[in-house]
Design an enzyme around this catalytic site. Structure first.
Site, PDB file in Angstrom:
ATOM      1  N   LYS A  91       0.820   4.095  -2.896  1.00  0.00           N
ATOM      2  CA  LYS A  91       0.574   5.517  -2.611  1.00  0.00           C
ATOM      3  C   LYS A  91       1.660   6.367  -3.252  1.00  0.00           C
ATOM      4  CE  LYS A  91      -2.660   5.465  -1.712  1.00  0.00           C
ATOM      5  NZ  LYS A  91      -3.646   4.483  -1.442  1.00  0.00           N
TER       6      LYS A  91
ATOM      7  N   LYS B 165     -10.979   8.346  -9.688  1.00  0.00           N
ATOM      8  CA  LYS B 165     -11.332   7.944  -8.328  1.00  0.00           C
ATOM      9  C   LYS B 165     -12.273   6.742  -8.349  1.00  0.00           C
ATOM     10  CE  LYS B 165     -11.561   8.366  -3.881  1.00  0.00           C
ATOM     11  NZ  LYS B 165     -10.379   7.807  -3.171  1.00  0.00           N
TER      12      LYS B 165
ATOM     13  N   GLU C 296       0.829  -1.197   0.000  1.00  0.00           N
ATOM     14  CA  GLU C 296       0.000   0.000   0.000  1.00  0.00           C
ATOM     15  C   GLU C 296       0.878   1.267   0.000  1.00  0.00           C
ATOM     16  OE1 GLU C 296      -2.863   0.741  -0.681  1.00  0.00           O
ATOM     17  OE2 GLU C 296      -3.323   2.624   0.317  1.00  0.00           O
TER      18      GLU C 296
HETATM   19  C1  F6R Z   1      -5.431   3.846  -4.789  1.00  0.00           C
HETATM   20  C2  F6R Z   1      -6.845   3.742  -5.094  1.00  0.00           C
HETATM   21  C3  F6R Z   1      -7.306   2.653  -6.001  1.00  0.00           C
HETATM   22  C4  F6R Z   1      -8.638   2.082  -5.504  1.00  0.00           C
HETATM   23  C5  F6R Z   1      -9.205   1.090  -6.521  1.00  0.00           C
HETATM   24  C6  F6R Z   1     -10.472   0.454  -6.044  1.00  0.00           C
HETATM   25  O1  F6R Z   1      -5.182   4.879  -3.909  1.00  0.00           O
HETATM   26  O2  F6R Z   1      -7.628   4.518  -4.644  1.00  0.00           O
HETATM   27  O3  F6R Z   1      -6.344   1.662  -6.125  1.00  0.00           O
HETATM   28  O4  F6R Z   1      -8.432   1.472  -4.270  1.00  0.00           O
HETATM   29  O5  F6R Z   1      -9.455   1.762  -7.733  1.00  0.00           O
HETATM   30  O6  F6R Z   1     -11.461   1.387  -5.794  1.00  0.00           O
HETATM   31  P1  F6R Z   1     -12.708   1.087  -4.876  1.00  0.00           P
HETATM   32  O7  F6R Z   1     -12.206   0.865  -3.495  1.00  0.00           O
HETATM   33  O8  F6R Z   1     -13.552   2.321  -4.991  1.00  0.00           O
HETATM   34  O9  F6R Z   1     -13.368  -0.126  -5.427  1.00  0.00           O
END
Ligand code: F6R
Length: 618
Positions: free
Chosen positions: A495, A613, A491
């Site tokens: 980041k 996002k 992780e």
């Molecule tokens: C990294 C990040 C992405 C999300 C991934 C899944 O900081 O934000 O790796 O974790 O795109 O997104 P969710 O959790 O919204 O399914």
């Protein structure tokens, strides 16, 4: 990823649409556009590459009147980012305008067909094909727009959320969705409607939100009830699925922080308390999770847990695996949702499939979940976004309740996910009689102390900022951890790479000898997560291996550590905690390192290049 906003009512639509697009900026995009219709049936369209502010500039001095409009931020899939490829797209006659999120997979065939019928295409997008198809159907069969959209969508393979305007009918907007999110805010007495990819642009106007389901087409007319039909049945209406949402607008602002990411990192003590509220009962020595009680038999008799997720949520899943296996003694597999969904995986009736997702809209996770459901597994969602597609597809689940996460790099959602997984594993292990009362209570007591311990780490922010400056010129970095801290290393590396564009690899520290150690020289910073637990001595040996090759060590250590400190260029101390809970603390300095490196490099921390996002396409 792409964002849709729409408005129909008595107000001027343009400012509402622009504000809405800004609220969706966090999703990531590379161009923006808007279409407005005024009462004289005139349509104005403005599109611009780059930021929403460029679009605003583009419209200055031009006609932006009209009380009906749709707008879009595009994250390029088919065709480069440009004003021509930006949405809205127009139909051949210029009468219809459409915005679209998702991908039309059979756009090539449809385009060929329509080209043969004399249609012309200006952009390289799949979206333009859809608006042309709708017009073709509308004209060929003399249909109202709502029905034309419905019939056209029956021809479409792929994922979509769309909003369509007809210049001849300024009093209506048609919208539809399949595998891409779309919500409608309902104004008082249906006097106005707001449309958006998520609730954030809407909650400032109304709390009444309609969540469209897959394959539904809605006709929205001012002053009238929305009518919804399913693609499969053009005759009967579907009852609207309206909820009251409670999102505090203040929580959507930066609250004095220069970036959302920093705000969200600093919010973590409160978020974790919110996440545990009503669930962790330290004075009663117990954890209460209604999701477990509602599906007690299936959960207690689960033959296996399969966690499906992407990115950061997948890393949280790796931590969840270790906890569930340790506390419940049930095997756990952690799968990339994108691989799982296409592998024809073995899923048994006694499997429990856990989907972890901040947004609740990640296309691959949603599809993996749907597959699990189809094969009869119990579908358990761990989601942040209330009312999102994954939340609604769950048989049961637990919200992480950390509030809207706006920064593209996930921070508080990760610690929220890990907190929920911890509560789940502890409560289930205890119910199963596998976890001893002593360990159960020890964890409950320590979990209650975690928010305070995170606060103590955040006090080192200035020191971490100075340390991070030394990484600004690095081209590569390695992140190492073992046991519970191995996913934390992954992780930390994710980041750093996603917001600072420095190449970073996360590895289980002992794996280093099997390849990555070849990369180590005096220019290679190696970040070790080396807290005081079972594998502490082992990780010291791994640190020695790096030092022997002149690597530069930055270490996350437990307060008072001497041994690792003596070997490292920099150490960041975190408070002592139980081994299983260490990730909730050890990840915090790594989030701060990534943040400060990106800031020192002058990069756009909240909207890093190429990233979205909410990844609503596969
Ligand atoms: C990294 C990040 C992405 C999300 C991934 C899944 O900081 O934000 O790796 O974790 O795109 O997104 P969710 O959790 O919204 O399914």
């Amino acid at each position: 990823m792409c964002g849709i906003v729409g408005y129909i009512g008595a107000r001027e639509a343009f400012p509402i649409l622009i504000e809405g697009l800004k609220r969706l900026e966090y999703r990531g995009y590379d161009s923006a556009g808007v279409a407005l219709i005024n009462s004289d049936h005139e349509m104005s369209i403005y599109k611009e590459k780059g930021k929403v502010s460029n679009l605003e500039q583009r419209a200055v001095g031009h006609d932006t009147s009209g009380s009906t409009g749709i707008a879009h931020t595009r994250w390029a899939t088919h065709g480069e980012p440009s004003s021509v490829n930006a949405h809205p797209h127009l139909s051949e006659s210029g009468r219809l305008a459409l915005v679209h999120n998702g991908i039309i997979e059979n756009y090539g065939n449809i385009k060929e067909y329509l080209t043969g019928k004399g249609y012309h295409f200006k952009s390289s997008t799949d979206t333009e094909v859809l608006v042309q198809l709708i017009e073709f159907v509308q004209q060929r069969f003399h249909l109202e727009l709502g029905l034309a959209v419905l019939y056209a969508l029956r021809r479409v393979v792929g994922a979509y959320a769309i909003a369509v305007l007809d210049r001849e009918h300024p009093d209506e907007i048609i919208c539809a969705r399949k595998s891409s999110p779309l919500v409608v805010g309902i104004g008082e007495n249906n006097s106005e409607y707001f449309l958006a990819s998520d609730a954030l642009p809407i909650v400032g106007y109304t709390k009444h939100i309609l969540y469209l389901n897959d394959e539904e087409v809605a006709v929205i007319r001012c002053g009238k009830e929305i009518t919804i039909k399913n693609l499969a049945n053009s005759r009967d209406q579907v009852a609207p699925n309206v909820h009251d949402v409670d999102i505090d607008l203040d929580k959507l602002e930066k609250g004095g922080y220069p970036h959302y990411m920093l705000k969200e990192i600093f919010e973590q003590p409160r978020c974790i308390s919110d996440c545990m509220r009503g669930r962790l009962m330290p004075s009663e020595h117990r954890i209460v999770l209604s999701a477990i009680h509602l599906h007690r038999d299936r959960l207690l008799n689960a033959g296996r847990f399969i966690i499906v997720a992407c990115g950061t949520s997948w890393h949280a899943g790796l931590i969840g695996k270790q906890m569930i296996e340790q506390f419940c003694q049930v095997p756990v597999e952690v799968e990339y949702a994108s691989e799982f969904r296409y592998r024809n995986p073995v899923i048994r009736q006694d499997d429990v499939v856990i989907a972890i997702s901040q947004s609740g809209e990640t296309a691959d996770t949603l599809a993996a979940f749907a597959l699990a459901k189809e094969k009869g597994a119990l579908c358990f969602g761990i989601v942040n976004s209330v009312g999102s597609s994954i939340a609604r597809a769950s048989d049961t689940g637990i919200y992480i309740h950390v509030g809207p996460e706006i920064g593209v790099a996930s921070t508080k959602a990760f610690t929220g996910q890990v907190t929920v997984l911890t509560l789940f594993a502890l409560a289930l292990g205890h119910e199963m009689g596998v976890l001893s009362q002593k360990l159960y209570e020890e964890h409950i007591e320590e979990l209650a102390r975690i928010p305070e311990k995170i606060k103590q780490i955040l006090e080192h922010n200035d020191y971490i900022r100075d340390l991070a400056r030394t990484l600004t010129y690095a081209r590569n970095t390695l992140y190492m951890g073992r046991g519970m801290n191995y996913p934390v290393a992954l992780e930390g590396a994710l980041k750093l790479k996603e917001i600072s564009y420095i190449h970073a690899e996360g590895y289980p520290a002992a794996e280093m000898k099997h390849g990555p150690i070849a990369l180590v020289d005096e220019n290679m910073p190696v970040v070790f997560v080396a807290t005081h637990h079972r594998l502490y001595k082992k990780i010291i040996s791994n640190i020695q291996e790096v030092i022997a090759r002149n690597g530069r060590i930055i270490a996350i250590v437990t307060e008072g550590d001497q041994e690792v400190k003596a070997l490292s260029s920099f150490v960041i101390e975190i408070p002592e905690t139980l081994e299983t809970l260490a990730p909730l603390l050890s990840v915090i300095p790594l989030q701060l390192i990534a943040y400060h490196v990106a800031v020192a490099k002058g990069l756009n921390v909240d909207q890093p290049r190429n990233l979205a996002k909410s990844v609503t396409v596969e």
